[in-house]
Design a protein around this motif. Structure first.
Motif, short mmCIF file in Angstrom:
data_model
loop_
_atom_site.label_atom_id
_atom_site.label_comp_id
_atom_site.label_asym_id
_atom_site.label_seq_id
_atom_site.Cartn_x
_atom_site.Cartn_y
_atom_site.Cartn_z
N LEU A 42 -9.18 7.04 -7.94
CA LEU A 42 -9.24 6.50 -9.30
C LEU A 42 -10.06 7.42 -10.21
O LEU A 42 -9.68 7.68 -11.35
CB LEU A 42 -9.81 5.08 -9.27
N ALA A 43 -11.19 7.91 -9.70
CA ALA A 43 -12.02 8.84 -10.48
C ALA A 43 -11.26 10.13 -10.77
O ALA A 43 -11.35 10.69 -11.87
CB ALA A 43 -13.33 9.13 -9.75
N ALA A 44 -10.49 10.59 -9.80
CA ALA A 44 -9.71 11.82 -10.00
C ALA A 44 -8.67 11.62 -11.10
O ALA A 44 -8.46 12.51 -11.94
CB ALA A 44 -9.03 12.22 -8.69
N ALA A 45 -8.02 10.46 -11.12
CA ALA A 45 -7.03 10.19 -12.16
C ALA A 45 -7.68 10.14 -13.53
O ALA A 45 -7.13 10.64 -14.51
CB ALA A 45 -6.30 8.89 -11.87
N LEU A 46 -8.87 9.55 -13.61
CA LEU A 46 -9.59 9.52 -14.89
C LEU A 46 -9.98 10.93 -15.32
O LEU A 46 -9.88 11.26 -16.50
CB LEU A 46 -10.82 8.62 -14.79
N ALA A 139 -24.96 8.08 -11.92
CA ALA A 139 -24.73 7.21 -13.08
C ALA A 139 -24.67 8.02 -14.38
O ALA A 139 -23.89 7.68 -15.28
CB ALA A 139 -25.83 6.16 -13.16
N ARG A 140 -25.45 9.07 -14.47
CA ARG A 140 -25.43 9.89 -15.69
C ARG A 140 -24.08 10.60 -15.85
O ARG A 140 -23.53 10.65 -16.95
CB ARG A 140 -26.57 10.91 -15.66
N ALA A 141 -23.56 11.14 -14.75
CA ALA A 141 -22.25 11.79 -14.79
C ALA A 141 -21.17 10.79 -15.18
O ALA A 141 -20.27 11.11 -15.97
CB ALA A 141 -21.93 12.44 -13.44
N ARG A 142 -21.26 9.56 -14.65
CA ARG A 142 -20.30 8.52 -15.03
C ARG A 142 -20.44 8.17 -16.51
O ARG A 142 -19.45 7.98 -17.22
CB ARG A 142 -20.49 7.25 -14.19
N GLY A 143 -21.68 8.11 -16.98
CA GLY A 143 -21.91 7.82 -18.40
C GLY A 143 -21.31 8.90 -19.30
O GLY A 143 -20.70 8.60 -20.33
N ASP A 144 -21.49 10.16 -18.90
CA ASP A 144 -20.89 11.26 -19.67
C ASP A 144 -19.37 11.14 -19.66
O ASP A 144 -18.72 11.31 -20.69
CB ASP A 144 -21.32 12.61 -19.08
N MET A 145 -18.83 10.85 -18.49
CA MET A 145 -17.38 10.70 -18.38
C MET A 145 -16.90 9.54 -19.26
O MET A 145 -15.89 9.65 -19.96
CB MET A 145 -16.95 10.47 -16.93
N LYS A 146 -17.64 8.45 -19.24
CA LYS A 146 -17.27 7.26 -20.03
C LYS A 146 -17.21 7.61 -21.51
O LYS A 146 -16.25 7.24 -22.21
CB LYS A 146 -18.27 6.14 -19.77
N ARG A 147 -18.19 8.32 -22.01
CA ARG A 147 -18.19 8.72 -23.43
C ARG A 147 -16.97 9.59 -23.75
O ARG A 147 -16.31 9.41 -24.77
CB ARG A 147 -19.49 9.44 -23.78
N GLU A 148 -16.67 10.53 -22.86
CA GLU A 148 -15.52 11.40 -23.07
C GLU A 148 -14.21 10.62 -23.00
O GLU A 148 -13.28 10.88 -23.77
CB GLU A 148 -15.53 12.54 -22.05
N LEU A 149 -14.13 9.68 -22.07
CA LEU A 149 -12.92 8.85 -21.97
C LEU A 149 -12.73 7.99 -23.22
O LEU A 149 -11.61 7.83 -23.70
CB LEU A 149 -12.97 7.97 -20.72
N ASP A 150 -13.84 7.45 -23.75
CA ASP A 150 -13.75 6.63 -24.96
C ASP A 150 -13.19 7.46 -26.12
O ASP A 150 -12.32 6.99 -26.87
CB ASP A 150 -15.12 6.06 -25.34
N ILE A 151 -13.65 8.69 -26.25
CA ILE A 151 -13.14 9.58 -27.29
C ILE A 151 -11.66 9.88 -27.06
O ILE A 151 -10.85 9.82 -27.97
CB ILE A 151 -13.97 10.88 -27.35
N GLN A 152 -11.33 10.20 -25.81
CA GLN A 152 -9.94 10.52 -25.47
C GLN A 152 -9.02 9.32 -25.72
O GLN A 152 -7.91 9.48 -26.23
CB GLN A 152 -9.84 10.98 -24.01
N CYS A 153 -9.48 8.14 -25.36
CA CYS A 153 -8.65 6.94 -25.55
C CYS A 153 -8.36 6.67 -27.03
O CYS A 153 -7.28 6.19 -27.37
CB CYS A 153 -9.31 5.72 -24.90
#
Length: 169
Positions: A42-46, A139-153
């Motif tokens: 799932l993380a790889a797909a994200l 958790a920090r790496a996930r947080g960074d990813m989350k911010r990037e995903l929010d922008i991408q979405c």
């Protein structure tokens, strides 16, 4: 078997729901009821949704279709590692794996097998300086990813995958 306009409608639906699907998938990354191998896919797909070199470039009219495909295949890979999920999460997984079956029908066995291999290999790739294991452990790496995903979405647009007849009209 679905005709071209039915497939086009289905893929448009998948790309319309993609931002919500991405959010639901991100929420599963810390869900202990999904075993680590499932969370890795799932993380790889994200991570794939954040790559610049997609199978279909995101700036194209149908640029989010491949992201929707990859996400569904990842759920297919993850499903066997999610036996202890809540009813809500099990429903999400069931929907995505049912759509993965539809994707397999569309692509055919040979092309589907190549896509599944590609998705499986994504778990070993680094994207934006992060590995899948780093995302899951930090958790920090996930947080960074989350911010990037929010922008991408916010940039994602439903793909209008019209048939040739519709495009000519």
């Amino acid at each position: 078997m679905a005709n071209a306009s039915e497939w086009a409608r289905r893929f448009e639906e998948w790309t319309t729901s993609l931002p919500a699907d991405v959010q639901q998938t991100f929420d599963m990354l810390t869900n202990d009821s999904v075993a680590p191998p499932g969370r890795r896919w799932l993380a790889a797909a994200l991570s794939y949704t954040l790559t610049q070199l997609d199978l279909i470039p995101d700036h194209e009219r149908t640029g989010s279709v491949d992201d929707a495909f990859v996400l569904r295949v990842a759920y297919g890979l993850a499903a066997e590692h999610a036996a202890k999920t809540s009813t809500k999460d099990a429903a999400i997984i069931a929907r995505m794996t049912q759509q993965e079956d539809q994707l397999r029908e569309f692509l055919g066995d040979e092309l589907y097998a190549k896509l599944r291999r590609h998705v499986s290999d994504l778990a070993d790739k680094e994207v934006r300086g992060r590995t899948v294991d780093h995302i899951l452990a930090d958790a920090r790496a996930r947080g960074d990813m989350k911010r990037e995903l929010d922008i991408q979405c916010k940039k994602m647009k439903p793909a209008h995958v019209g048939t040739a007849e519709e495009d000519d009209a």
